[in-house]
Design a protein around this motif. Structure first.
Motif, mmCIF file in Angstrom:
data_model
loop_
_atom_site.group_PDB
_atom_site.id
_atom_site.type_symbol
_atom_site.label_atom_id
_atom_site.label_comp_id
_atom_site.label_asym_id
_atom_site.label_seq_id
_atom_site.Cartn_x
_atom_site.Cartn_y
_atom_site.Cartn_z
ATOM 1 N N TYR A 11 0.668 -0.955 0.072
ATOM 2 C CA TYR A 11 -0.019 -0.225 -0.044
ATOM 3 C C TYR A 11 1.020 1.173 -0.094
ATOM 4 O O TYR A 11 1.895 1.253 0.758
ATOM 5 C CB TYR A 11 -0.808 -0.018 1.182
ATOM 6 C CG TYR A 11 -2.023 -1.047 1.221
ATOM 7 C CD1 TYR A 11 -3.224 -0.536 0.712
ATOM 8 C CD2 TYR A 11 -1.666 -2.373 1.443
ATOM 9 C CE1 TYR A 11 -4.241 -1.740 0.550
ATOM 10 C CE2 TYR A 11 -2.782 -3.263 1.546
ATOM 11 C CZ TYR A 11 -4.001 -3.063 0.943
ATOM 12 O OH TYR A 11 -5.014 -3.854 0.861
ATOM 13 N N SER A 12 0.624 2.330 -1.095
ATOM 14 C CA SER A 12 1.651 3.314 -0.950
ATOM 15 C C SER A 12 0.868 4.491 -1.816
ATOM 16 O O SER A 12 -0.293 4.380 -2.300
ATOM 17 C CB SER A 12 2.747 2.946 -1.890
ATOM 18 O OG SER A 12 2.142 2.929 -3.345
ATOM 19 N N GLU A 13 1.592 5.632 -1.528
ATOM 20 C CA GLU A 13 0.830 6.726 -2.280
ATOM 21 C C GLU A 13 1.688 6.447 -3.831
ATOM 22 O O GLU A 13 2.384 5.629 -4.095
ATOM 23 C CB GLU A 13 1.944 8.063 -1.938
ATOM 24 C CG GLU A 13 1.715 8.496 -0.484
ATOM 25 C CD GLU A 13 2.692 9.540 0.089
ATOM 26 O OE1 GLU A 13 2.766 10.592 -0.885
ATOM 27 O OE2 GLU A 13 3.089 9.473 1.068
ATOM 28 N N LYS A 40 -5.914 1.056 -7.652
ATOM 29 C CA LYS A 40 -6.282 1.905 -6.519
ATOM 30 C C LYS A 40 -6.724 1.030 -5.564
ATOM 31 O O LYS A 40 -7.069 -0.328 -5.856
ATOM 32 C CB LYS A 40 -7.335 2.828 -6.904
ATOM 33 C CG LYS A 40 -8.729 2.496 -7.276
ATOM 34 C CD LYS A 40 -9.521 3.515 -7.820
ATOM 35 C CE LYS A 40 -10.892 3.566 -7.172
ATOM 36 N NZ LYS A 40 -11.573 4.760 -7.685
ATOM 37 N N SER A 45 -6.684 7.824 -2.841
ATOM 38 C CA SER A 45 -5.288 8.285 -3.412
ATOM 39 C C SER A 45 -4.362 7.567 -2.692
ATOM 40 O O SER A 45 -3.101 7.741 -2.506
ATOM 41 C CB SER A 45 -5.119 9.814 -2.617
ATOM 42 O OG SER A 45 -5.061 9.495 -1.009
ATOM 43 N N VAL A 46 -4.627 6.113 -2.371
ATOM 44 C CA VAL A 46 -3.748 5.049 -2.030
ATOM 45 C C VAL A 46 -3.893 3.691 -2.963
ATOM 46 O O VAL A 46 -4.889 3.493 -3.205
ATOM 47 C CB VAL A 46 -3.955 4.478 -0.699
ATOM 48 C CG1 VAL A 46 -3.060 3.147 -0.140
ATOM 49 C CG2 VAL A 46 -4.015 5.610 0.472
ATOM 50 N N LYS A 48 -2.628 0.013 -4.489
ATOM 51 C CA LYS A 48 -2.062 -1.157 -3.998
ATOM 52 C C LYS A 48 -1.320 -2.305 -5.074
ATOM 53 O O LYS A 48 -1.790 -2.110 -6.285
ATOM 54 C CB LYS A 48 -3.311 -2.120 -3.682
ATOM 55 C CG LYS A 48 -2.915 -3.346 -3.100
ATOM 56 C CD LYS A 48 -4.355 -4.156 -2.563
ATOM 57 C CE LYS A 48 -3.655 -5.519 -2.150
ATOM 58 N NZ LYS A 48 -4.938 -6.494 -1.952
ATOM 59 N N GLU A 72 7.195 6.444 0.210
ATOM 60 C CA GLU A 72 5.951 6.328 -0.242
ATOM 61 C C GLU A 72 5.156 5.217 0.330
ATOM 62 O O GLU A 72 3.827 5.328 0.144
ATOM 63 C CB GLU A 72 5.695 6.578 -1.653
ATOM 64 C CG GLU A 72 6.364 7.892 -2.512
ATOM 65 C CD GLU A 72 8.014 7.365 -2.845
ATOM 66 O OE1 GLU A 72 8.517 6.656 -2.348
ATOM 67 O OE2 GLU A 72 8.326 8.022 -3.949
ATOM 68 N N ILE A 74 3.230 3.059 2.579
ATOM 69 C CA ILE A 74 2.589 2.879 3.912
ATOM 70 C C ILE A 74 2.707 1.679 4.709
ATOM 71 O O ILE A 74 3.120 1.520 5.832
ATOM 72 C CB ILE A 74 1.017 3.252 3.459
ATOM 73 C CG1 ILE A 74 0.832 4.477 2.942
ATOM 74 C CG2 ILE A 74 0.351 3.041 4.865
ATOM 75 C CD1 ILE A 74 -0.395 4.807 2.313
ATOM 76 N N LEU A 169 -4.327 3.295 6.881
ATOM 77 C CA LEU A 169 -4.840 3.997 5.607
ATOM 78 C C LEU A 169 -5.589 5.350 6.355
ATOM 79 O O LEU A 169 -5.223 6.552 5.808
ATOM 80 C CB LEU A 169 -5.569 3.361 4.649
ATOM 81 C CG LEU A 169 -4.598 2.141 4.134
ATOM 82 C CD1 LEU A 169 -5.335 1.177 3.052
ATOM 83 C CD2 LEU A 169 -3.439 2.823 3.378
ATOM 84 N N GLN A 173 -4.506 9.192 5.548
ATOM 85 C CA GLN A 173 -5.514 10.074 4.816
ATOM 86 C C GLN A 173 -5.791 11.343 5.829
ATOM 87 O O GLN A 173 -5.930 12.539 5.190
ATOM 88 C CB GLN A 173 -6.643 9.279 4.705
ATOM 89 C CG GLN A 173 -7.551 9.877 3.622
ATOM 90 C CD GLN A 173 -8.767 8.999 3.134
ATOM 91 O OE1 GLN A 173 -9.318 8.227 3.956
ATOM 92 N NE2 GLN A 173 -9.270 9.138 2.045
#
Length: 175
Positions: A11-13, A40, A45-46, A48, A72, A74, A169, A173
């Motif tokens: 999971y990332s930006e 997505k 905005s995250v 996968k 970036e 998470i 997340l 956010q």
């Protein structure tokens, strides 16, 4: 230690260059990425990343640790095949006359629970979703008739157990 199939969820930006850095982590260790999907996630905005590798558990632990060091990222997780629910999709392009002239093609479509996506004058396209082995089986069955084009997606997967990513997340956010 023996090699097994592992699915890594990252999971990332969604930043330019992250995929390149992640693939570099595998390159340095001479581990081939067998399948890759980026989409997505359940949180806006995250992104996968779903990455499939065949390696040892020790190597996959090391890789996940390195991936998590990326700014970036998470959170990253890894799972064996028994811990996830997964699918792939494939498209097969076949000559149209076979659909009408070759009865066995219709049996293959029915036996494999595949769908006809489109029919044109010169070709038709089949869609098949399932496990890699199921798609491979259908490919083997269709191969003698001539496959004009074939494409397969990367694995998509969800874990059976909660990954506790939602709270991370949500925190991300709100920051």
């Amino acid at each position: 230690m023996e090699n097994n199939w592992y699915t890594i969820s990252v999971y990332s930006e969604n930043n330019v260059g992250l995929l390149n850095r992640i693939s570099g982590i595998f390159l340095k260790r001479h581990i081939n990425i067998e399948a890759l999907n980026v989409s997505k996630s359940e949180i806006n905005s995250v992104s996968k990343f779903t990455i499939v590798v065949n390696t040892t558990e020790q190597w996959v632990k090391n890789i996940v640790g390195q991936i998590e060091k990326q700014v970036e990222v998470i959170k990253a997780f890894y799972h064996n095949d028994e811990e996830i629910i997964y699918q792939e999709s494939a498209l097969f392009k076949i000559k149209s006359d076979l659909l009408f002239d070759e009865r066995n093609i219709q049996n293959i479509i029915k036996e494999n629970n595949s769908q006809i996506v489109t029919v044109a004058r010169d070709f038709f396209v089949l869609s098949k979703s399932g496990k890699r082995e199921e798609i491979n089986k259908m490919h083997e069955q269709l191969e003698p008739y001539g496959i004009m084009q074939f494409v397969r997606s990367g694995r998509i997967a969800v874990s059976k157990a909660e990954m506790r990513i939602s709270s991370l997340l949500e925190e991300f956010q709100h920051n």
